[in-house]
Design a protein around this motif. Structure first.
Motif, short mmCIF file in Angstrom:
data_model
loop_
_atom_site.label_atom_id
_atom_site.label_comp_id
_atom_site.label_asym_id
_atom_site.label_seq_id
_atom_site.Cartn_x
_atom_site.Cartn_y
_atom_site.Cartn_z
N GLN A 201 -0.44 -0.34 -0.28
CA GLN A 201 0.75 0.07 -1.01
C GLN A 201 0.52 1.33 -1.84
N ASN A 202 -0.74 1.67 -2.07
CA ASN A 202 -1.07 2.81 -2.92
C ASN A 202 -1.81 3.90 -2.14
N LEU A 203 -2.90 3.51 -1.50
CA LEU A 203 -3.66 4.47 -0.70
C LEU A 203 -2.89 4.82 0.58
N LEU A 204 -2.98 6.08 0.97
CA LEU A 204 -2.44 6.53 2.25
C LEU A 204 -3.62 6.65 3.20
N ILE A 205 -3.73 5.73 4.14
CA ILE A 205 -4.91 5.66 4.99
C ILE A 205 -4.53 5.92 6.45
N ALA A 206 -5.23 6.87 7.04
CA ALA A 206 -5.06 7.16 8.47
C ALA A 206 -6.01 6.24 9.25
N PRO A 207 -5.62 5.91 10.49
CA PRO A 207 -4.52 6.47 11.26
C PRO A 207 -3.19 5.71 11.16
#
Length: 407
Positions: A201-207
């Motif tokens: 919900q907080n970190l933007l994690i790829a892929p």
């Protein structure tokens, strides 16, 4: 070698990174992070050795630290982090490292580092099949006075003492509870193969999350744009190559959103095209250091959002790599990121600006303006000197009060 020519007047003056004002003189880095909140690191203006290396060093020796986990994409023989990880394992701590074996130009070196760590009892894994682990994260679990607490460093640059002196990068030291919980999920995935919900919900994690979230935030900026409250998107990164992100930015520009892009290398978007990208500006900073940091900014109708992390807007980063981008929510740290963006976007001496035909033109300063990087060096030195003076005044005041109490 050109660098060996005896012309000192053509050389940059020696640069010595300053200590971080929030950490200098503080005996315990974990106490500093816990009591002061998240701390933004700016390399090479602030020392990598006395911040990031110190974080891992203290974790390896602190009797209250139970576990250290990290991702290792690229390092060097001059970097002490691997030795600190080995020390931690020998000190009985749980240590797990995700080593990327396909880091370009460093494949053989990373195999050697991995073997050395495994020999010391460190749990070494090699990431997820089909994905390159490019994220820059150190994760520490510590038994604090009030229970277990997670500490972390999330950065834009490699854990490499050499490039930390030559590249501009950002990092954040934090004990934010939500960030810590999400990093727990990430490392469970990277080190065990466990596939939990991974409901970040907080970190933007790829892929999985990063690209859809960036596209969503660009569309949100379009929806919130009005003539009275115009939208603003600012990205700083190494490259903008992803087709979907580029198209979304063109749509935003056509809707009237102002877009500033600080792109060191490849940029697929052309600014200044009538009816398409008049609201877009693309610049590249050229100086003594290689620009390597990534910042994502969305004005969001006044509820501003800042993010930093390991990913460029390239198809490979967004779809084929494990990348971690973290929100920066503390107002003091947002102000520091705003200062960096403002310094670079307003500079004339270090800037090459892209034209509508793809050519770059070097801007010419009208006065004796410093380069963008020289300005940031000066600001870092000023922050440290100011903090040192403030601390001296506090010590004098404390001593004076102590003397009065004994009179």
């Amino acid at each position: 070698q050109i660098a060996g020519i005896a012309r000192p007047d053509l050389l940059d003056p020696p640069h010595h990174p300053s200590d971080h004002p929030k950490l200098a003189g503080v005996p315990n880095i974990f106490h500093a992070i816990r009591e002061q909140g998240s701390i933004l690191l700016q390399h090479p203006y602030e020392s990598f050795v006395t911040t990031v290396e110190r974080f891992v060093k203290e974790a390896s020796r602190d009797p209250h630290v139970q576990a250290i986990k990290m991702t290792l994409y690229r390092t060097s023989a001059g970097t002490k982090i691997v030795q600190y990880l080995i020390d931690a394992a020998l000190n009985g701590k749980q240590v797990a490292v995700v080593v990327e074996l396909k880091a370009r130009f460093d494949e053989s070196a990373n195999i050697k580092w991995a073997h050395r760590m495994e020999s010391a009892g460190i749990h070494v894994t090699y990431g997820v099949v089909g994905l390159k682990t490019h994220s820059k994260v150190v994760y520490v679990v510590r038994q604090d006075y009030n229970g277990l607490r997670r500490y972390a460093h999330i950065g834009t640059g490699n854990y490499h003492a050499g490039t930390a002196r030559l590249y501009t990068d950002l990092g954040i030291l934090t004990s934010d509870k939500k960030i810590g919980e999400e990093l727990t999920e990430l490392f469970n995935y990277l080190t065990t193969g466990l596939v939990p919900k991974r409901n970040y919900q907080n970190l933007l994690i790829a892929p999985n999350k990063l690209k859809p979230k960036l596209l969503e935030k660009i569309e949100r900026e379009i929806s919130k744009h009005t003539t009275k409250s115009p939208g603003l998107i600012q990205f700083k990164m190494n490259a903008l190559e992803d087709m979907d992100i580029t198209k979304a930015l063109y749509r935003a520009a056509q809707a009237g959103v102002k877009i500033d892009l600080i792109i060191r290398d490849t940029c697929r978007l052309r600014p200044g095209i009538a009816g398409l990208s008049e609201n877009v500006r693309v610049i590249s900073i050229v100086g003594r250091f290689l620009e390597h940091s990534r910042i994502f900014y969305f004005q969001n109708g006044g509820e501003e959002e800042y993010f930093i992390g390991s990913a460029d807007c390239m198809k490979r980063n967004l779809e084929s790599r494990v990348e971690v981008v973290t929100p920066v929510q503390k107002p003091e740290l947002q102000a520091a990121l705003r200062q960096i963006l403002t310094v670079q976007l307003s500079n004339q001496r270090s800037v090459w600006e892209m034209q509508a035909d793809g050519r770059y033109i070097q801007l010419q300063p009208k006065d004796k303006q410093l380069g963008a990087q020289e300005t940031l060096i000066k600001l870092a030195n000023h922050r440290f000197a100011e903090a040192k003076t403030s601390n001296s005044h506090k010590k004098i005041k404390k001593k004076s009060e102590a003397n009065r109490n004994t009179d």
